[in-house]
Design a protein around this motif. Sequence first.
Motif, PDB file in Angstrom:
ATOM      1  N   LEU A 158     -45.569  72.433   1.181  1.00  0.00           N
ATOM      2  CA  LEU A 158     -46.132  72.086   2.495  1.00  0.00           C
ATOM      3  C   LEU A 158     -47.652  72.630   2.595  1.00  0.00           C
ATOM      4  O   LEU A 158     -48.394  72.217   3.196  1.00  0.00           O
ATOM      5  N   TYR A 174     -48.353  68.262   8.728  1.00  0.00           N
ATOM      6  CA  TYR A 174     -47.306  67.721   9.482  1.00  0.00           C
ATOM      7  C   TYR A 174     -47.328  68.326  11.008  1.00  0.00           C
ATOM      8  O   TYR A 174     -48.246  69.101  11.030  1.00  0.00           O
ATOM      9  N   ASP A 224     -44.580  59.830   1.990  1.00  0.00           N
ATOM     10  CA  ASP A 224     -45.107  61.100   1.337  1.00  0.00           C
ATOM     11  C   ASP A 224     -46.514  61.019   0.670  1.00  0.00           C
ATOM     12  O   ASP A 224     -47.217  61.812   0.249  1.00  0.00           O
ATOM     13  N   ARG A 244     -39.324  63.971   7.655  1.00  0.00           N
ATOM     14  CA  ARG A 244     -37.858  64.309   7.383  1.00  0.00           C
ATOM     15  C   ARG A 244     -38.369  65.775   6.282  1.00  0.00           C
ATOM     16  O   ARG A 244     -38.244  65.487   5.065  1.00  0.00           O
ATOM     17  N   ILE A 245     -38.605  66.812   6.600  1.00  0.00           N
ATOM     18  CA  ILE A 245     -38.839  67.826   5.940  1.00  0.00           C
ATOM     19  C   ILE A 245     -37.527  68.759   5.738  1.00  0.00           C
ATOM     20  O   ILE A 245     -36.828  69.188   6.513  1.00  0.00           O
ATOM     21  N   TYR A 246     -37.242  69.062   4.420  1.00  0.00           N
ATOM     22  CA  TYR A 246     -36.018  69.571   4.079  1.00  0.00           C
ATOM     23  C   TYR A 246     -36.126  71.298   3.460  1.00  0.00           C
ATOM     24  O   TYR A 246     -37.666  71.221   3.199  1.00  0.00           O
ATOM     25  N   ASP A 255     -38.479  71.090   0.408  1.00  0.00           N
ATOM     26  CA  ASP A 255     -39.899  70.847   0.493  1.00  0.00           C
ATOM     27  C   ASP A 255     -41.004  71.997   0.625  1.00  0.00           C
ATOM     28  O   ASP A 255     -41.999  71.867   0.960  1.00  0.00           O
ATOM     29  N   THR A 312     -49.761  63.424   1.209  1.00  0.00           N
ATOM     30  CA  THR A 312     -49.288  64.865   1.586  1.00  0.00           C
ATOM     31  C   THR A 312     -49.249  65.754   0.224  1.00  0.00           C
ATOM     32  O   THR A 312     -49.539  65.027  -0.829  1.00  0.00           O
ATOM     33  N   PRO A 313     -49.767  67.122   0.652  1.00  0.00           N
ATOM     34  CA  PRO A 313     -49.706  67.826   1.716  1.00  0.00           C
ATOM     35  C   PRO A 313     -51.084  67.663   2.572  1.00  0.00           C
ATOM     36  O   PRO A 313     -51.011  68.390   3.488  1.00  0.00           O
ATOM     37  N   PHE A 349     -43.989  65.733   0.036  1.00  0.00           N
ATOM     38  CA  PHE A 349     -42.846  65.667   1.223  1.00  0.00           C
ATOM     39  C   PHE A 349     -43.128  64.314   1.943  1.00  0.00           C
ATOM     40  O   PHE A 349     -44.171  63.910   2.445  1.00  0.00           O
ATOM     41  N   ASN A 350     -42.046  64.182   2.862  1.00  0.00           N
ATOM     42  CA  ASN A 350     -42.103  63.229   3.847  1.00  0.00           C
ATOM     43  C   ASN A 350     -42.302  64.088   5.313  1.00  0.00           C
ATOM     44  O   ASN A 350     -41.197  64.658   5.711  1.00  0.00           O
ATOM     45  N   PRO A 351     -43.367  64.020   6.218  1.00  0.00           N
ATOM     46  CA  PRO A 351     -43.307  64.578   7.076  1.00  0.00           C
ATOM     47  C   PRO A 351     -42.441  64.320   8.357  1.00  0.00           C
ATOM     48  O   PRO A 351     -42.239  65.279   9.120  1.00  0.00           O
TER      49      PRO A 351
END
Length: 624
Positions: free
Chosen positions: A308, A184, A176, A299-301, A304, A179-180, A295-297
């Motif tokens: 973004l 992504y 992460d 694995r976007i939940y 999140d 980010t943002p 967030f981790n690009p």
Amino acid sequence: MSSKLNENDNKIKKIVILFFFILFLLLILLISVYYKINDERRLPSLKTSKNELSVRGNIISADNFKITASKKIYKASIDTRYLDKNKKELFLKLFSIYSNISFKKLQNKLNEVKNNPGYLVLSYNIDSKTAKNLKELSFKLRKLGVFKARNVDGGRILRGLSIVESGEKRVYSYEDTLTPVVGYIRKYESEEGKTKVKGIKGLEKKFDDLLNNTKDGVLSGNRDVLSYISFDKNSTIKKRVDGANLVLNIPLKLQKNNEMILDIYKEKLEAQEIIISIMDSKTGKVLSLASSNRFNPERIYQKDIPSLNVNAIEYQFEPGSVVKPVAVALVMDKGRIKKNELFFAHNTKGKPNKKGEYPKGRYKVDRFYIKDDHRFKKHYLTVDDIVMYSSNIGTLQLAQRLSGPEFFEGMKRFGFTRKTGIDLPYEKKGVMPKVWQFAANDKEKEDNVFKATVSYGQGMTSTFMQIMKVYSIFNNGGKTVTPKIVSYIEVDDEKFKKDNLESKRIIKESTAKEIKRMLVKTVEQGTGRSAKIEGLEIGGKTGTAQIARGGKYLRKYISSFFGFVNDGQNSYTIGVTVIDPVSRGKNWYYYYASWSAVPVFKEIVDNLIKLNYLTPKKDIISKK
């Protein structure tokens, strides 16, 4: 005599038989070789062509760490009709070991096509190292007879384990981090059936065309019986060209340290989000742009989704008192403030308290009463007092000295209602009353409510980055700079610097110097005292504003501190905005900028010192 002739005839017959036997053996050998070649593969066509897949460019930090990169992925497939049923388990075990895919999962895939044998993809997501090992396995499987040749269209064909390039995968090595801002991507299938990616937000979106400006490599020509390309003058060789690399002004270590600070303070302040940025005041280079909401690009939940957006440029809010130095600067730049001039604080109603402080001032504009948050021990304020103690009444009295068009155009000149030009997509501009609203009461020479409220940062909206740009003007002799995240673009080992936009003068150098002096004094003696660090020139302004929604003010606040820090050689503009800190319970006072944004600002400066971006000097303040 006849016996000798018979004996010779027998010898001749034996020789003829032996000749034909040898000829027969040679014929069998030739047929065997023919079928052997066809067992391994179809005899290739005369011409062949091989493409080498190119990939999207990298995003690289200032200290040379790959924030994000693209890696080739490979597809592993078989034709189940060629798989020897007696050696199916052997294949599954070996493939599972080499690919690190579970035996059970592979077994289920085979069972799914049990009644409809044919082409089967075992995995679309094989990395380069595993692909190399699987290619070696493919050769071993043929030697072990795991796959059998079949008669197809009058010939015999053997199809074993196939490993081919299937596209690319975007990898975010530090999850992460950044980010943002970095953004992504989204996957799509190219016309050639390869998996490609395109940018959707952040830098990935802004520079999508450059990052994806790729050309696949091509090898083509005649090939021999073993399927190897035989290069000659008629062959074609085109080098693979990957997408451009973005090299940032942001060092990874500085960014990660700042993000750790934000994580700690978000929990402490129970804030919705905290945003900070560090920018070189002279060049506009952005050394850090961080948010507590990341967030981790890869694995976007669902949770999140609110994180973004790059809220530093997309979230518009009433900035509050951080705008006051702008209003003061506009009046000062017109020469409409006299030396040592005093302004009535409108605080004479009521007796002083035990500290000798008079009641908070009240000033009527139209049908509204404007109030001050600070109590003063005197009835008249200097311009320094107005800035240092954030007086609404003092600021609006100054703003009324400008005509509507003068005030409106001055705010626009500082960058409000205009994009900053930062290299990110979807930047918002903020809103402000129209020029005619500012001028509504000018003819009657009455106070104007729009000028009054906008002068202290209400009745308008701006973005975090717009205010960053404003405060860089005070620390850059009255000139503006354009914020820049990307340092240069690298294409095929050649570096291309981004065009530096020429700095533009916004206010006189003398005006900028005077506002800067007052902001330093605000940290020395006013509302920003907890930001003070010995040996550094630090100036800034606090701002606390209510969040407006649906035409109403909520009991939620945005607290900010924007300012600068200089050590004699390095000059940085720094901004901190805390969105919706806790404002109730025992920590209710955290919504004040002096208790939320200012401590974060000081932590950021301490971090710059630890990482050698700043060097405190004992005599720097006394020299100013």
